[in-house]
Each structure stands twice: as C-alpha cells, then as structure tokens.
Design an enzyme around this catalytic site. Structure first.
Site, PDB file in Angstrom:
ATOM      1  N   GLY A 197       0.825  -1.206   0.000  1.00  0.00           N
ATOM      2  CA  GLY A 197       0.000   0.000   0.000  1.00  0.00           C
ATOM      3  C   GLY A 197       0.853   1.248   0.000  1.00  0.00           C
ATOM      4  O   GLY A 197       2.050   1.193   0.263  1.00  0.00           O
ATOM      5  N   THR A 204       3.394  -0.145   8.906  1.00  0.00           N
ATOM      6  CA  THR A 204       4.252  -0.388  10.055  1.00  0.00           C
ATOM      7  C   THR A 204       3.415  -0.494  11.326  1.00  0.00           C
ATOM      8  O   THR A 204       3.620  -1.374  12.162  1.00  0.00           O
ATOM      9  CB  THR A 204       5.268   0.766  10.209  1.00  0.00           C
ATOM     10  OG1 THR A 204       5.887   0.983   8.946  1.00  0.00           O
ATOM     11  CG2 THR A 204       6.305   0.453  11.248  1.00  0.00           C
ATOM     12  N   GLU A 421     -16.478   6.721 -13.373  1.00  0.00           N
ATOM     13  CA  GLU A 421     -16.636   5.406 -12.736  1.00  0.00           C
ATOM     14  C   GLU A 421     -18.113   5.011 -12.664  1.00  0.00           C
ATOM     15  O   GLU A 421     -18.450   3.843 -12.844  1.00  0.00           O
ATOM     16  CB  GLU A 421     -16.014   5.401 -11.338  1.00  0.00           C
ATOM     17  CG  GLU A 421     -14.506   5.645 -11.307  1.00  0.00           C
ATOM     18  CD  GLU A 421     -13.711   4.676 -12.173  1.00  0.00           C
ATOM     19  OE1 GLU A 421     -14.136   3.506 -12.305  1.00  0.00           O
ATOM     20  OE2 GLU A 421     -12.691   5.097 -12.749  1.00  0.00           O
ATOM     21  N   HIS A 424     -19.084   3.494 -15.983  1.00  0.00           N
ATOM     22  CA  HIS A 424     -18.692   2.081 -16.088  1.00  0.00           C
ATOM     23  C   HIS A 424     -19.697   1.201 -15.338  1.00  0.00           C
ATOM     24  O   HIS A 424     -20.174   0.199 -15.853  1.00  0.00           O
ATOM     25  CB  HIS A 424     -17.330   1.853 -15.419  1.00  0.00           C
ATOM     26  CG  HIS A 424     -16.152   2.285 -16.228  1.00  0.00           C
ATOM     27  ND1 HIS A 424     -15.953   1.919 -17.518  1.00  0.00           N
ATOM     28  CD2 HIS A 424     -15.063   3.035 -15.885  1.00  0.00           C
ATOM     29  CE1 HIS A 424     -14.803   2.423 -17.959  1.00  0.00           C
ATOM     30  NE2 HIS A 424     -14.248   3.125 -16.975  1.00  0.00           N
TER      31      HIS A 424
HETATM   32  P1  ADP Z   1       3.529   3.062   6.492  1.00  0.00           P
HETATM   33  O1  ADP Z   1       4.338   2.042   7.220  1.00  0.00           O
HETATM   34  O2  ADP Z   1       2.378   2.464   5.739  1.00  0.00           O
HETATM   35  O3  ADP Z   1       4.305   4.009   5.658  1.00  0.00           O
HETATM   36  P2  ADP Z   1       3.112   4.058   9.132  1.00  0.00           P
HETATM   37  O4  ADP Z   1       2.578   2.862   9.814  1.00  0.00           O
HETATM   38  O5  ADP Z   1       4.551   4.340   9.334  1.00  0.00           O
HETATM   39  O6  ADP Z   1       2.804   3.989   7.584  1.00  0.00           O
HETATM   40  O7  ADP Z   1       2.228   5.321   9.556  1.00  0.00           O
HETATM   41  C1  ADP Z   1       2.799   6.488  10.069  1.00  0.00           C
HETATM   42  C2  ADP Z   1       1.914   7.103  11.127  1.00  0.00           C
HETATM   43  O8  ADP Z   1       0.693   7.550  10.576  1.00  0.00           O
HETATM   44  C3  ADP Z   1       1.516   6.122  12.203  1.00  0.00           C
HETATM   45  O9  ADP Z   1       2.466   6.069  13.206  1.00  0.00           O
HETATM   46  C4  ADP Z   1       0.195   6.692  12.689  1.00  0.00           C
HETATM   47  O10 ADP Z   1       0.387   7.733  13.611  1.00  0.00           O
HETATM   48  C5  ADP Z   1      -0.397   7.279  11.442  1.00  0.00           C
HETATM   49  N1  ADP Z   1      -1.276   6.319  10.778  1.00  0.00           N
HETATM   50  C6  ADP Z   1      -1.093   5.783   9.556  1.00  0.00           C
HETATM   51  N2  ADP Z   1      -2.084   4.946   9.235  1.00  0.00           N
HETATM   52  C7  ADP Z   1      -2.935   4.935  10.284  1.00  0.00           C
HETATM   53  C8  ADP Z   1      -4.162   4.250  10.551  1.00  0.00           C
HETATM   54  N3  ADP Z   1      -4.704   3.411   9.658  1.00  0.00           N
HETATM   55  N4  ADP Z   1      -4.762   4.475  11.740  1.00  0.00           N
HETATM   56  C9  ADP Z   1      -4.219   5.317  12.634  1.00  0.00           C
HETATM   57  N5  ADP Z   1      -3.066   5.978  12.439  1.00  0.00           N
HETATM   58  C10 ADP Z   1      -2.422   5.815  11.279  1.00  0.00           C
HETATM   59 ZN    ZN Z   2     -12.339   3.982 -16.874  1.00  0.00          ZN
END
Ligand code: ADP
Ligand code: ZN
Length: 608
Positions: A197, A204, A421, A424
C-alpha cells in the site's frame, strides 16, 4: 579466532594497559607539586608526611599523604642532592620509593601514543555502530537488535480504517498465540506476509499492532538499512536477525521498504553496489526457506512498489500472503481522525465528519499530521481546546504540502472521475453479459488509474460469446461516454479503457472470426511468447487489412452509440450515483444495485 573475538580481546587488553599506565602517570606526572628546598623535603620525611617518593634523573618527587596535603597540592618536588642517607631514611620511615629514567617523558610519550589510539578506537566503534547499530562489541550484529520491542504496546484499536487488512491479520495473531492449535493437524502456517500500500497508510503500525495484540516481541529493520557500505555486512545482518528472532520466538520480524532489498535482479544495472544487495537478498531467501515456522516466527514486510519486487520473494513459502493496505475512504478517515483526536483536547463544536469529508486522498499519516498541526496552532493562539478553525487551517497546510507531491485531486477532477466510474458501473449493471460490479471507488490509487470499478466474474469462464464480448466492450466505454455526456468534454482518464476496448474489438475480428463481413477466418494468433514478431496466423492482404480496420471501427462505434443510449436513458441514475460516490468515495456492489433499483429514471432527463 574470528575477527569478532580478536577485537574483543584486543579491546580488553588495551583497557588494562591504559588503566595501568594512567595510574602510574597520575602519580608521577600529574600530581600537582610544589617546589621546595631539599632541607624541607628531608623534614617531610622525618615528619612522616610522605607516602611515596620517585627519583628522576635530576629531581625527586614526593607524594604527600592525604592528611598532609596543602592548598590542593598533592606532592612536592625538589632538586636532587647527593645524599647517601636518603634511602636509609626512606626505608626507616617505611616510605615506598622508586625511580623513573627521566623526568616523565615516558609518560608523555605514552600519551602521544595512547590518545590517538583511543580516538582511533572510538572512531572504529562509531563507524561499526553506524553500520550495525550494536557498537564495538558486536560487529556484524544486526541493527534489528536496536529496534526490538518486547511489547510494542500498539493494538488494533490504534489502527483505524483498514478493517479488511485487520481481519486478515487476525489469523496471524491467533497463530502466534496458539501455535500448537494449528500444527495439531499438520497444517503449515504462513511464513511471510507482505503488506502492500501507499506510504503512510499504516503498514508499520499494523505490523506493530499484530505483535502488540499477540504480545510477542517485534524485530524491525528497514530494507534500505540492510544494504550498507561494508561488503558482507547485509548478509551477516540478515543471518543475525533471524538468529535473534528464533531465540525469542514466537515473535514478528518486520522488514520495511522490502523493495530496497528485493528489487528484480535483472532490472538493476550490473555494477558493484548491487552485488551487495543481491547477497543480502539471497541470504534473506535462504533464511526464510531454512527456518522452521513451528517455532512461531512470522515475517512481515511492507512495500509501496510490489511490482518491482523480485518474484523469488513472492514464491510459495516466502511472502506468499499479500494484504492490501489502501488509502482510507471517508469513513476510514473519520475513524483514523477519532484515534488521533483522542490525544488532543478537541472542542465540542468540532465535527470530525466534516474534516474527513474535506480530506480525500489523505492517508493515516497525513491525518495524524492534520490533528497534530491543528493542536499546535490552537496552542500558539492560546486556546483552551482545538476548534474547527484550527483544523481548517491545518488541513490547508497539509494540502499545500501534498499538492507539491501531486497527491491531491482538485474538486473538478474528483467530479469527473466520479462520473466516469459511475458510467462504467451503470453500463455494467445494465448489460446482461458483463460481470457484476463488486465495488466502485474514486480514491486515487497508483498514478495510472484515478478511480476504479472492480468487477468480479461470477464464475470461471472459458468461453465467451460474441454478445458477451460486446457487453464487456460497452462497460469499458461507459466511463468515457459518461464524461462526454455530463461535461461535454472528454479527459485523458479513459486512455486505458480505450486501449482495452480496441484490443477486444481487434480480437473479435482477427482472432475469433466474429465479424460478418470478414467471416470465420483468423488473421493473427496470439503472439507467441517467444517470438514477439512472428505471427503464426495468416498474413492479411492490404485489402483485407483495410476491411479489418473498418470492422474494428464499426464494432467500437456501434458499441459507443449503444453505451450513450444506455446512459442517457439512465441519466438520473448516473447523477445520483456520481453524487453518492463523491460523498462516500466508495460504493459496494450491493449498495450500488440498491441505488440503481430505487432511483428510476427521471423522465425530464430522458430528453437528452
Ligand atoms: P507506512 O508504514 O504504511 O508508511 P506508518 O505505519 O509508518 O505507515 O504510519 C505512520 C503514522 O501515521 C503512524 O504512526 C500513525 O500515527 C499514522 N497512521 C497511519 N495509518 C494509520 C491508521 N490506519 N490508523 C491510525 N493511524 C495511522
Ligand atoms: Zn475507466
């Protein structure tokens, strides 16, 4: 002896040596002394005030007993005098004495060697720590040891708007908690889970939450951290990481930016730096194949570029589970905002729904940023709590940042995508031979497709009839036709649709013999996998080629007319659908069908 042990031993030896020498130097050279006449020196001996005496070629130094120290001076120096009784006297008063060859120059010389040596050692230690994160004593040990979290403390409640991913990860948690339950019947547990994603969607965070929910340790490392300047360090690090993890099993190993490590090998130009990465990747594959899942080590990795990953990484038994962590829809954004607003003082008048509606395209990290920025703004203004005005301002700031990175669509663009969309989807639901619509979305996904309409085949198909192919073609043209009908203008967004539509029409004429004029003949078999240029089918004459082109054109034009008819008959539905899509950003298939069936065409709009 391995270099590791050699290094340890030499460090300990050096430490001993330096302590010993420093002790000597401290006494002999660094004691603050006062110059006194020889007669006074003799008196100090007789009064039993000296602890030790050191003879130098031309001077004598005496170290005072603690109780005899004066004005911070711990010693005395006097000029050497020929005195045969001195030694006897020292012995009589039980004073330790010794001689140094020359006035402390040895000590100075020692310092000259000793200080650079210490600096050198510190530098080596720093360099190694930079590379391995574990300092002098553990060359080649992994940086992961620094990032081991006994308990991440993160739970699923901290991650919002990614319900599908959470659902899929629940199984992993259960496995980590009760490994025996799953192995009882000989089942194999997944080894590797790949989270795919865009950056900032919480990959993370999710991995940490899995560890937190299962209450297992979390080892993490970044793919780019593996590939370092020292040859062989990356591979050693991988080995060490897996070694450490297995000791602490059950646990989770998380590799962020795995693409930095696992780029398709052929894609990289042949040069020195890549060899190291390849070694590291190979080591990772070896470790993944070699270790035993029964111990309960799950490897999670994250990437925002799955298409560049080496297929070797994705084979069964490696990262064979893929979980999509997509940009959140409006509801997801609301939930994420709720999570982050828990930590700040939010005013009563703040409507999180409105903030969610104002932030299409934002990922979790952006939303966390919005909340934080708003809190800072409120604090700067001396407010009691964060109000809507602060949020507005903060959104504007974050948007400005994102616009630079071209990640935000304008309102007009979103509207075009919504109609496209919806076009479609509406066509797909109106023609009998198209797959049912599973979901429509206007949340930007990669760079190519702005929105998407996901159709799922209801059954596996081996044969397609002519009318089914025509229906598919119609669906593909639906996006462009809707744009044209509503905006009287067309955008570049339909390029991929048109390409696929043309392909279908061409195949109908040239491969499947589905054109009446041309008849049941084939002109081009599917391209051979190996001979890109060689058609094994018949070459067509110039005359027939022209006719083929005309037939293809006719199929497309007829389809386009058909699609426009369908859409203008359903213009009211199209508008309702597009509006709903703009509000919600995502509409599931069931809901779509409900909207369509409840909103009969508006007679006024039929006039088109
Ligand atoms: P990625 O690893 O996908 O690049 P991270 O997990 O490092 O993203 O996200 C960075 C920060 O953004 C997290 O520490 C959190 O504070 C916030 N965050 C990102 N996604 C979410 C989520 N789905 N729900 C709550 N906080 C989120
Ligand atoms: Zn299209």
């Amino acid at each position: 002896m391995t270099p590791k042990y050699f290094c340890k031993i030499s460090v300990i030896f050096l430490l001993f040596l330096s302590i010993f020498t420093l002790h000597r130097i401290a006494k002999a050279d660094f004691v603050k002394t006062e110059n006194i006449p020889y007669s006074e020196f003799r008196k100090l001996i007789q009064e039993n005030k000296l602890e030790e005496v050191i003879f130098y070629p031309t001077t004598i130094r005496g170290i005072l007993k603690a109780e005899a120290e004066q004005k911070g001076k711990k010693g005395v120096t006097t000029v050497k005098v020929e005195d045969p009784n001195l030694v006897k006297e020292l012995v009589a008063h039980n004073i330790k004495f010794s001689a140094l060859e020359s006035g402390g120059w040895r000590g100075s010389l020692f310092l000259l060697w000793f200080i650079p040596m210490i600096i050198f050692l510190i530098m080596i230690s720093r360099a190694r720590r930079g590379a391995t994160g574990a300092g002098l004593m553990s060359i080649g040990k992994s940086r992961a040891s620094l990032y081991i979290d006994k308990n991440t403390g993160v739970t699923f409640d901290d991650v919002a708007g990614v319900d599908e991913a959470k659902e899929e990860l629940k199984e992993i948690i259960d496995y980590l908690q009760n490994p025996q339950k799953y192995q009882r019947l000989g089942g194999k547990i997944p080894k590797g889970v790949l989270l795919v994603g865009p950056t900032g969607t919480g990959k993370t965070l999710l991995a940490k939450a899995v560890a937190g929910e299962a209450k297992v340790p979390f080892f993490s490392m970044s793919g780019s951290g593996f590939v370092e300047m020292f040859v062989g360090v990356g591979a050693a690090r991988v080995r060490d990481l897996f070694g450490q993890a297995q000791e602490k099993a059950p646990c989770i190993i998380f590799i962020d930016e795995v693409d930095a490590l696992g780029k398709i090998r052929a894609a990289a130009p042949i040069s020195g730096g890549h060899e190291e990465r390849e070694n590291t990747l190979n080591q990772l594959l070896i470790e993944m194949d070699g270790f035993d899942t029964r111990k309960g080590v799950i490897i999670m990795a994250a990437t925002n570029r799955p298409e560049i990953l080496d297929p070797a990484l994705l084979r069964p038994g490696r990262f064979d589970r893929h979980i999509l962590v997509d940009r959140p829809d409006i509801k997801g954004r609301e939930e994420i905002l709720q999570v982050h607003c828990k930590n700040v003082k939010v005013g009563k008048a703040v409507d999180i729904k409105i903030i969610a509606a104002r932030t299409p395209g934002f990922v979790g990290a952006d939303l966390a940023n919005v909340v934080n920025e708003a809190a800072l703004l409120a604090a700067r203004m001396g407010k009691e709590s964060v109000d809507m005005e602060n949020f507005e301002e903060s959104i504007n700031r974050v948007v400005a940042g994102l616009e630079k990175k071209k990640r935000v669509m304008s309102k007009k663009e979103l509207e075009i995508v919504a109609y496209h969309e919806s076009g479609h989807a509406l066509v797909a639901e109106s023609v009998p031979g198209a797959d049912k619509v599973h979901r429509i979305s206007i949340i930007p996904r990669g760079i190519a497709a702005l929105g998407y309409t996901l159709q799922l085949p209801t059954e596996d198909r081996y044969l397609l009839t002519r009318s089914e192919l025509l229906d598919r073609l119609a669906v593909l043209l639906g996006g462009r036709a809707a744009e044209e009908m509503i905006f009287h203008e067309i955008s570049t967004g339909a390029q991929n649709d048109l390409e696929r539509a043309t392909e279908i029409a061409m195949s109908m004429v040239k491969e499947y013999g589905m054109s009446e004029k041309i008849g049941p003949m084939t002109f081009q078999k599917r391209k051979s996998q190996f001979l890109e240029f060689g058609y094994s089918g018949r070459e067509s004459s110039e005359e027939i080629s022209k006719e083929i082109d005309n037939e293809v054109k006719k199929i497309i034009f007829d389809s386009y007319t058909r699609v426009k008819d369908i859409l203008s008959e359903n213009k009211g539905r199209l508008q309702i659908l597009a509006k709903r899509l703009l509000e919600k950003e995502v509409i599931e298939g069931e809901e779509l069908r409900e909207i369509i069936s409840h909103n009969l065409p508006d007679p006024k709009n039929n006039a088109l």
